[in-house]
Write a protein that holds these residues in place. Sequence first.
Motif, mmCIF file in Angstrom:
data_model
loop_
_atom_site.group_PDB
_atom_site.id
_atom_site.type_symbol
_atom_site.label_atom_id
_atom_site.label_comp_id
_atom_site.label_asym_id
_atom_site.label_seq_id
_atom_site.Cartn_x
_atom_site.Cartn_y
_atom_site.Cartn_z
ATOM 1 N N THR A 91 9.000 3.448 8.888
ATOM 2 C CA THR A 91 10.221 2.782 9.322
ATOM 3 C C THR A 91 10.912 2.143 8.114
ATOM 4 O O THR A 91 10.261 1.882 7.089
ATOM 5 C CB THR A 91 9.915 1.683 10.350
ATOM 6 N N PRO A 92 12.198 1.862 8.204
ATOM 7 C CA PRO A 92 12.854 1.129 7.117
ATOM 8 C C PRO A 92 12.150 -0.199 6.810
ATOM 9 O O PRO A 92 12.000 -0.568 5.646
ATOM 10 C CB PRO A 92 14.278 0.906 7.636
ATOM 11 N N ALA A 93 11.695 -0.899 7.845
ATOM 12 C CA ALA A 93 11.011 -2.186 7.628
ATOM 13 C C ALA A 93 9.747 -2.013 6.784
ATOM 14 O O ALA A 93 9.436 -2.866 5.950
ATOM 15 C CB ALA A 93 10.671 -2.837 8.967
ATOM 16 N N GLN A 94 9.022 -0.916 7.001
ATOM 17 C CA GLN A 94 7.819 -0.677 6.196
ATOM 18 C C GLN A 94 8.173 -0.415 4.733
ATOM 19 O O GLN A 94 7.462 -0.876 3.836
ATOM 20 C CB GLN A 94 7.035 0.514 6.750
ATOM 21 N N ILE A 95 9.255 0.312 4.492
ATOM 22 C CA ILE A 95 9.632 0.629 3.113
ATOM 23 C C ILE A 95 10.173 -0.616 2.412
ATOM 24 O O ILE A 95 9.871 -0.854 1.242
ATOM 25 C CB ILE A 95 10.627 1.807 3.061
ATOM 26 N N ASP A 129 6.672 -6.950 -0.835
ATOM 27 C CA ASP A 129 5.368 -7.609 -0.752
ATOM 28 C C ASP A 129 4.638 -7.355 -2.073
ATOM 29 O O ASP A 129 4.321 -6.207 -2.400
ATOM 30 C CB ASP A 129 4.576 -7.034 0.426
ATOM 31 N N PRO A 130 4.365 -8.396 -2.849
ATOM 32 C CA PRO A 130 3.791 -8.175 -4.183
ATOM 33 C C PRO A 130 2.430 -7.480 -4.160
ATOM 34 O O PRO A 130 2.133 -6.679 -5.051
ATOM 35 C CB PRO A 130 3.701 -9.578 -4.780
ATOM 36 N N ASP A 131 1.602 -7.775 -3.168
ATOM 37 C CA ASP A 131 0.290 -7.128 -3.092
ATOM 38 C C ASP A 131 0.430 -5.632 -2.830
ATOM 39 O O ASP A 131 -0.283 -4.817 -3.431
ATOM 40 C CB ASP A 131 -0.569 -7.782 -2.013
ATOM 41 N N LEU A 132 1.336 -5.258 -1.944
ATOM 42 C CA LEU A 132 1.581 -3.835 -1.684
ATOM 43 C C LEU A 132 2.235 -3.163 -2.887
ATOM 44 O O LEU A 132 1.824 -2.080 -3.309
ATOM 45 C CB LEU A 132 2.468 -3.656 -0.451
ATOM 46 N N TYR A 133 3.245 -3.802 -3.439
ATOM 47 C CA TYR A 133 3.981 -3.225 -4.572
ATOM 48 C C TYR A 133 3.037 -2.888 -5.723
ATOM 49 O O TYR A 133 3.111 -1.801 -6.298
ATOM 50 C CB TYR A 133 5.066 -4.203 -5.017
ATOM 51 N N ALA A 169 3.959 8.873 -4.232
ATOM 52 C CA ALA A 169 2.814 9.564 -3.617
ATOM 53 C C ALA A 169 1.732 8.545 -3.254
ATOM 54 O O ALA A 169 1.097 8.648 -2.188
ATOM 55 C CB ALA A 169 2.261 10.632 -4.561
ATOM 56 N N LYS A 170 1.527 7.533 -4.120
ATOM 57 C CA LYS A 170 0.573 6.461 -3.790
ATOM 58 C C LYS A 170 1.055 5.668 -2.581
ATOM 59 O O LYS A 170 0.251 5.279 -1.727
ATOM 60 C CB LYS A 170 0.356 5.533 -4.994
ATOM 61 N N GLY A 194 -2.313 3.344 6.956
ATOM 62 C CA GLY A 194 -1.951 2.211 7.808
ATOM 63 C C GLY A 194 -1.949 0.878 7.080
ATOM 64 O O GLY A 194 -2.010 -0.175 7.700
ATOM 65 N N SER A 195 -1.848 0.909 5.747
ATOM 66 C CA SER A 195 -1.897 -0.319 4.947
ATOM 67 C C SER A 195 -0.568 -1.058 4.861
ATOM 68 O O SER A 195 -0.515 -2.174 4.348
ATOM 69 C CB SER A 195 -2.373 0.009 3.532
#
Length: 176
Positions: free
Chosen positions: A30-34, A40-44, A152-153, A161-162
Amino acid sequence: MNATDRLTTATIEADPDVPLIRITRDFPATPAQIVRAHTDPDLYAQWVGPKDLSTRIDHWDARTGGSWAFTNIRGEEEYSFHGCFHEVSENRIVQTFTFDGWPEGVSLETMRFEDLGDGWTRMHSQSLTDSFEARGQMLESGMEVGINEGYAKLDELLEAGSVPAGAQSPAAEQTA
């Protein structure tokens, strides 16, 4: 649109008339996930850049008016970057981007997130530099590898689902 129409490898185009780079990429999210993955610094830190680099977040305030800084690490080598968030919203991020090794080369980046339906989002990104020379240096820096390996990561994080579905960006949570 069917699965064969998806842009799962980034298209990277240089505008012939202005020093601008356009990047387009589709994600099974979803756009919200992207937006979340970009704010989110941990995800980034888990997905940005080529596979052979790790990322350390040095500062992160992902909100309109906030700023950021991170360092990519490969062995003993470090490459630092910083910028300011000019806008963080549910479907758009506008920020500056500077490689600390070339501090006069500031680019203005705008990312727009288009809901394609069926659980897919198209990211439209553009980076405006101050000269054709600066744009050329960006294109010759290996950015294509970093972009495609990084996204790709991100695909792997999404598949695992992270990246929470329907989650707001941290900036939206702070102002809610």
